[in-house]
Write a protein that holds these residues in place. Sequence first.
Motif, short mmCIF file in Angstrom:
data_model
loop_
_atom_site.label_atom_id
_atom_site.label_comp_id
_atom_site.label_asym_id
_atom_site.label_seq_id
_atom_site.Cartn_x
_atom_site.Cartn_y
_atom_site.Cartn_z
N ASP A 146 0.85 4.62 0.87
CA ASP A 146 -0.01 5.49 1.67
C ASP A 146 0.19 6.96 1.35
N SER A 147 1.42 7.35 1.12
CA SER A 147 1.70 8.73 0.71
C SER A 147 3.01 8.77 -0.05
N SER A 177 0.85 -1.17 0.00
CA SER A 177 0.00 0.00 0.00
C SER A 177 0.90 1.24 0.00
N ASN A 179 2.84 0.78 3.41
CA ASN A 179 2.25 -0.05 4.47
C ASN A 179 2.43 0.59 5.85
N GLY A 180 2.26 1.90 5.91
CA GLY A 180 2.32 2.61 7.17
C GLY A 180 3.70 2.96 7.68
N THR A 227 5.53 6.59 2.00
CA THR A 227 5.03 5.77 3.10
C THR A 227 4.43 4.51 2.48
#
Length: 174
Positions: free
Chosen positions: A140-141, A138, A160-161, A158
């Motif tokens: 995220d940003s 993922s 996966n967090g 970012t």
Amino acid sequence: MSRIVMSILIIGLIGLAVFLMISKIKLILSKIKSESKKEEFESIKHSKVSAEQFVKTIDSLGYFKYADQRNIEKLKQDHLESFRHGGSWGGIWDDETNLPLGLRHYFCDGESVFEHGGFTGMLEEMNSTFNKIGFNLSIDSHFDEWDSKNDWINHTITLNGTDYVIFKNFKGYG
């Protein structure tokens, strides 16, 4: 997933060929225990591996396990031909998507990666491989900005967090 595991996975997919070469050299070096073994190593180092040995080795290591079964023989043949004629790594890409049929050998142009969206684009291209191995990536940003005043780039992502700094106040970009 930890930051280290994520980094190893991404780098590993891009650098499998380098990894295989380094592993073979490390194995050979680990067997060198005396001066007489060094001479043996020199002769091995300059010997040639046949295309058939190369394909058999990467197959035994599971190189083709993520490829669609319908493409495996075609991929093996391409690797045989590429290795036989130039000692190089083979690969076949889908004509429509330009993604590798073997889901391993991605083309990574250094210039394209550093263009706007190139870094995330490369990760998105590799998503079919990630999905096949059960890894959910993922984004995220993502932030990349050229600072004309200081003549440097700042680039973060970012995944996966977990935050990663690609470049911080990096000069020499572009």
